[in-house]
Design a protein around this motif. Structure first.
Motif, PDB file in Angstrom:
ATOM      1  N   ALA A  14       0.826  -1.212   0.000  1.00 35.88           N
ATOM      2  CA  ALA A  14       0.000   0.000   0.000  1.00 35.88           C
ATOM      3  C   ALA A  14       0.856   1.256   0.000  1.00 35.88           C
ATOM      4  O   ALA A  14       2.016   1.254   0.411  1.00 35.88           O
ATOM      5  CB  ALA A  14      -0.939   0.018   1.211  1.00 35.88           C
ATOM      6  N   ASP A  18      -3.809   4.671  -1.625  1.00 35.82           N
ATOM      7  CA  ASP A  18      -4.744   3.544  -1.534  1.00 35.82           C
ATOM      8  C   ASP A  18      -5.705   3.656  -0.355  1.00 35.82           C
ATOM      9  O   ASP A  18      -6.648   2.871  -0.255  1.00 35.82           O
ATOM     10  CB  ASP A  18      -3.964   2.227  -1.398  1.00 35.82           C
ATOM     11  N   SER A 143      -6.459  -1.830  -8.622  1.00 32.66           N
ATOM     12  CA  SER A 143      -5.401  -1.178  -7.846  1.00 32.66           C
ATOM     13  C   SER A 143      -4.237  -0.704  -8.710  1.00 32.66           C
ATOM     14  O   SER A 143      -3.475   0.165  -8.314  1.00 32.66           O
ATOM     15  CB  SER A 143      -4.878  -2.133  -6.760  1.00 32.66           C
ATOM     16  N   ILE A 192      -3.746  -5.379  -1.689  1.00 34.90           N
ATOM     17  CA  ILE A 192      -3.859  -3.938  -1.470  1.00 34.90           C
ATOM     18  C   ILE A 192      -5.263  -3.640  -0.940  1.00 34.90           C
ATOM     19  O   ILE A 192      -5.482  -3.479   0.250  1.00 34.90           O
ATOM     20  CB  ILE A 192      -3.567  -3.144  -2.760  1.00 34.90           C
ATOM     21  N   SER A 193      -6.241  -3.620  -1.857  1.00 35.75           N
ATOM     22  CA  SER A 193      -7.588  -3.192  -1.472  1.00 35.75           C
ATOM     23  C   SER A 193      -8.280  -4.146  -0.518  1.00 35.75           C
ATOM     24  O   SER A 193      -9.173  -3.728   0.229  1.00 35.75           O
ATOM     25  CB  SER A 193      -8.447  -2.988  -2.726  1.00 35.75           C
TER      26      SER A 193
END
Length: 217
Positions: A14, A18, A143, A192-193
Protein backbone atom coordinates in the motif's frame (compact mmCIF):
# COMPACT_ATOMS: atom_id res chain seq x y z
CA UNK A 1 16.90 -9.34 7.86
CA UNK A 2 17.17 -12.82 6.40
CA UNK A 3 14.50 -13.98 3.96
CA UNK A 4 12.04 -16.66 5.03
CA UNK A 5 9.27 -17.98 2.80
CA UNK A 6 6.72 -17.51 5.59
CA UNK A 7 7.20 -13.75 5.18
CA UNK A 8 5.04 -14.03 2.07
CA UNK A 9 1.95 -15.52 3.72
CA UNK A 10 0.13 -12.24 4.44
CA UNK A 11 1.87 -9.54 2.42
CA UNK A 12 0.33 -6.05 2.64
CA UNK A 13 1.11 -3.64 -0.20
CA UNK A 14 0.00 0.00 0.00
CA UNK A 15 0.75 3.69 -0.33
CA UNK A 16 -1.12 6.74 0.87
CA UNK A 17 -3.05 6.83 -2.42
CA UNK A 18 -4.74 3.54 -1.53
CA UNK A 19 -6.21 4.69 1.79
CA UNK A 20 -9.84 5.86 1.96
CA UNK A 21 -10.53 9.44 2.99
CA UNK A 22 -10.58 9.90 6.75
CA UNK A 23 -7.99 7.18 7.40
CA UNK A 24 -4.20 7.13 7.33
CA UNK A 25 -1.75 4.51 6.14
CA UNK A 26 0.04 4.27 9.53
CA UNK A 27 -3.33 3.56 11.15
CA UNK A 28 -4.13 0.87 8.61
CA UNK A 29 -0.67 -0.67 8.85
CA UNK A 30 -0.91 -0.77 12.65
CA UNK A 31 -4.25 -2.58 12.41
CA UNK A 32 -2.89 -4.99 9.79
CA UNK A 33 0.13 -5.73 11.97
CA UNK A 34 -2.17 -6.41 14.92
CA UNK A 35 -4.03 -8.84 12.66
CA UNK A 36 -0.87 -10.74 11.79
CA UNK A 37 0.50 -9.60 8.42
CA UNK A 38 3.91 -11.04 7.66
CA UNK A 39 5.37 -8.30 5.41
CA UNK A 40 4.64 -4.78 4.19
CA UNK A 41 5.58 -3.12 0.90
CA UNK A 42 5.56 0.68 0.64
CA UNK A 43 4.20 1.34 -2.86
CA UNK A 44 3.73 5.09 -3.21
CA UNK A 45 2.69 5.53 -6.84
CA UNK A 46 0.08 7.30 -8.91
CA UNK A 47 -1.29 10.82 -9.39
CA UNK A 48 -2.14 11.26 -5.69
CA UNK A 49 1.12 9.83 -4.37
CA UNK A 50 3.37 11.79 -2.03
CA UNK A 51 6.71 13.08 -3.27
CA UNK A 52 10.03 14.18 -1.81
CA UNK A 53 10.31 14.80 1.92
CA UNK A 54 6.68 13.86 2.58
CA UNK A 55 7.21 10.46 0.98
CA UNK A 56 10.38 9.84 2.97
CA UNK A 57 8.73 10.92 6.24
CA UNK A 58 5.80 8.56 5.70
CA UNK A 59 8.19 5.75 4.80
CA UNK A 60 10.15 6.30 8.00
CA UNK A 61 6.98 6.07 10.07
CA UNK A 62 5.88 2.88 8.31
CA UNK A 63 9.30 1.29 8.59
CA UNK A 64 9.39 1.95 12.31
CA UNK A 65 6.04 0.21 12.73
CA UNK A 66 7.39 -2.80 10.84
CA UNK A 67 10.62 -2.78 12.85
CA UNK A 68 8.72 -2.85 16.11
CA UNK A 69 6.60 -5.74 14.83
CA UNK A 70 9.69 -7.56 13.48
CA UNK A 71 8.25 -7.93 9.98
CA UNK A 72 10.12 -7.01 6.77
CA UNK A 73 9.65 -3.56 5.25
CA UNK A 74 9.91 -3.49 1.45
CA UNK A 75 10.09 -0.53 -0.92
CA UNK A 76 8.57 -0.80 -4.37
CA UNK A 77 10.89 0.02 -7.28
CA UNK A 78 12.98 2.82 -5.78
CA UNK A 79 16.63 2.11 -5.07
CA UNK A 80 17.28 5.57 -3.62
CA UNK A 81 14.28 5.40 -1.30
CA UNK A 82 15.12 1.85 -0.22
CA UNK A 83 18.63 2.99 0.65
CA UNK A 84 17.40 6.15 2.39
CA UNK A 85 14.90 4.25 4.53
CA UNK A 86 17.27 1.34 5.12
CA UNK A 87 14.57 -1.01 3.90
CA UNK A 88 14.79 -4.75 4.46
CA UNK A 89 13.97 -5.43 0.84
CA UNK A 90 12.92 -4.07 -2.53
CA UNK A 91 10.37 -5.29 -5.06
CA UNK A 92 11.08 -4.83 -8.76
CA UNK A 93 8.52 -5.02 -11.55
CA UNK A 94 9.00 -5.93 -15.19
CA UNK A 95 8.38 -2.30 -16.19
CA UNK A 96 10.77 -0.93 -13.56
CA UNK A 97 14.55 -0.58 -13.80
CA UNK A 98 16.46 -3.72 -14.72
CA UNK A 99 16.56 -6.32 -11.97
CA UNK A 100 20.31 -6.86 -12.51
CA UNK A 101 20.96 -3.17 -11.80
CA UNK A 102 18.96 -3.32 -8.57
CA UNK A 103 20.84 -6.42 -7.47
CA UNK A 104 24.15 -4.64 -8.01
CA UNK A 105 23.08 -1.48 -6.20
CA UNK A 106 21.45 -3.09 -3.18
CA UNK A 107 23.52 -6.09 -2.12
CA UNK A 108 22.22 -7.86 0.95
CA UNK A 109 18.58 -6.79 0.65
CA UNK A 110 15.69 -9.20 0.19
CA UNK A 111 14.69 -8.98 -3.47
CA UNK A 112 11.30 -9.66 -4.97
CA UNK A 113 10.67 -9.73 -8.71
CA UNK A 114 7.35 -9.53 -10.56
CA UNK A 115 6.97 -12.33 -13.11
CA UNK A 116 3.80 -12.96 -15.10
CA UNK A 117 4.93 -15.34 -17.85
CA UNK A 118 6.88 -18.59 -18.03
CA UNK A 119 9.73 -16.76 -19.80
CA UNK A 120 9.94 -14.24 -16.99
CA UNK A 121 9.89 -17.02 -14.40
CA UNK A 122 12.75 -18.77 -16.20
CA UNK A 123 14.75 -15.53 -16.08
CA UNK A 124 14.10 -15.24 -12.34
CA UNK A 125 15.22 -18.84 -11.86
CA UNK A 126 18.63 -17.85 -13.21
CA UNK A 127 19.05 -14.99 -10.70
CA UNK A 128 20.30 -16.64 -7.53
CA UNK A 129 19.88 -13.55 -5.34
CA UNK A 130 16.19 -13.08 -6.18
CA UNK A 131 14.39 -14.39 -3.10
CA UNK A 132 10.79 -14.57 -4.28
CA UNK A 133 8.53 -13.92 -7.24
CA UNK A 134 5.30 -11.93 -7.30
CA UNK A 135 2.86 -13.25 -9.90
CA UNK A 136 -0.44 -11.86 -11.11
CA UNK A 137 -2.83 -10.37 -11.45
CA UNK A 138 -4.62 -13.58 -10.58
CA UNK A 139 -7.94 -11.80 -10.98
CA UNK A 140 -8.83 -8.45 -12.57
CA UNK A 141 -7.75 -5.57 -10.33
CA UNK A 142 -8.43 -1.86 -10.06
CA UNK A 143 -5.40 -1.18 -7.85
CA UNK A 144 -3.01 -0.91 -10.81
CA UNK A 145 -4.03 1.03 -13.90
CA UNK A 146 -1.35 -0.72 -15.99
CA UNK A 147 -2.00 -4.25 -14.75
CA UNK A 148 -1.42 -7.18 -17.10
CA UNK A 149 -4.35 -9.43 -18.13
CA UNK A 150 -5.54 -11.72 -15.35
CA UNK A 151 -3.78 -15.09 -15.13
CA UNK A 152 -6.58 -16.98 -13.44
CA UNK A 153 -5.92 -19.97 -11.22
CA UNK A 154 -4.81 -22.12 -14.16
CA UNK A 155 -2.25 -19.53 -15.28
CA UNK A 156 -0.93 -19.21 -11.74
CA UNK A 157 -0.49 -22.99 -11.55
CA UNK A 158 1.52 -22.94 -14.79
CA UNK A 159 3.97 -20.46 -13.26
CA UNK A 160 4.20 -22.47 -10.05
CA UNK A 161 5.11 -25.56 -12.06
CA UNK A 162 8.28 -23.97 -13.43
CA UNK A 163 9.33 -21.55 -10.68
CA UNK A 164 12.29 -22.40 -8.47
CA UNK A 165 11.42 -19.43 -6.27
CA UNK A 166 8.51 -19.15 -3.84
CA UNK A 167 5.60 -17.28 -5.42
CA UNK A 168 3.37 -14.72 -3.75
CA UNK A 169 0.14 -14.22 -5.70
CA UNK A 170 -1.23 -10.72 -6.28
CA UNK A 171 -4.12 -9.03 -8.04
CA UNK A 172 -7.84 -9.01 -7.34
CA UNK A 173 -7.52 -11.31 -4.33
CA UNK A 174 -10.29 -10.95 -1.75
CA UNK A 175 -12.13 -12.89 0.94
CA UNK A 176 -14.22 -14.74 -1.65
CA UNK A 177 -11.36 -16.18 -3.72
CA UNK A 178 -8.52 -16.32 -1.19
CA UNK A 179 -8.93 -20.03 -0.43
CA UNK A 180 -8.78 -20.89 -4.15
CA UNK A 181 -5.49 -19.00 -4.40
CA UNK A 182 -4.06 -20.70 -1.32
CA UNK A 183 -4.97 -24.14 -2.68
CA UNK A 184 -2.60 -23.66 -5.64
CA UNK A 185 0.42 -23.95 -3.36
CA UNK A 186 1.63 -20.34 -3.54
CA UNK A 187 3.58 -19.15 -0.51
CA UNK A 188 1.12 -16.36 0.21
CA UNK A 189 -0.98 -13.49 -1.12
CA UNK A 190 -0.01 -9.86 -1.59
CA UNK A 191 -3.04 -7.62 -1.25
CA UNK A 192 -3.86 -3.94 -1.47
CA UNK A 193 -7.59 -3.19 -1.47
CA UNK A 194 -8.50 -6.34 0.46
CA UNK A 195 -7.00 -4.56 3.46
CA UNK A 196 -7.17 -0.85 2.62
CA UNK A 197 -10.89 -1.13 1.81
CA UNK A 198 -11.76 -3.56 4.58
CA UNK A 199 -14.41 -2.64 7.15
CA UNK A 200 -12.17 -4.24 9.79
CA UNK A 201 -8.52 -4.24 8.74
CA UNK A 202 -7.29 -6.24 11.72
CA UNK A 203 -9.87 -9.01 11.34
CA UNK A 204 -9.26 -9.24 7.58
CA UNK A 205 -5.50 -9.46 8.10
CA UNK A 206 -6.03 -12.27 10.59
CA UNK A 207 -8.16 -14.16 8.09
CA UNK A 208 -5.51 -13.69 5.42
CA UNK A 209 -2.75 -14.99 7.66
CA UNK A 210 -4.77 -17.93 8.95
CA UNK A 211 -5.72 -19.05 5.46
CA UNK A 212 -2.08 -19.64 4.53
CA UNK A 213 -1.09 -20.91 7.95
CA UNK A 214 -3.79 -23.58 7.66
CA UNK A 215 -2.70 -24.64 4.18
CA UNK A 216 0.93 -24.73 5.35
CA UNK A 217 0.10 -26.95 8.31
Amino acid sequence: MKFNTKMLQAYFVAGSQDVPQGQTLPEQLSAAIAGGITAFQFREKGPRALMGAEKVALGQTLHELCRQAEIPFFVDDDVVLARTLRADGIHVGQKDQRIEQVINELPGLIIGYSCHTVAQINHANELTVVDYVGSGPVYPTLSKADADPALGISGLKQLLAVSKKPIVAIGGIDQNNLANVAQTGVAGAAVISMLTRADDVQMTATMLRRTFTNFDA
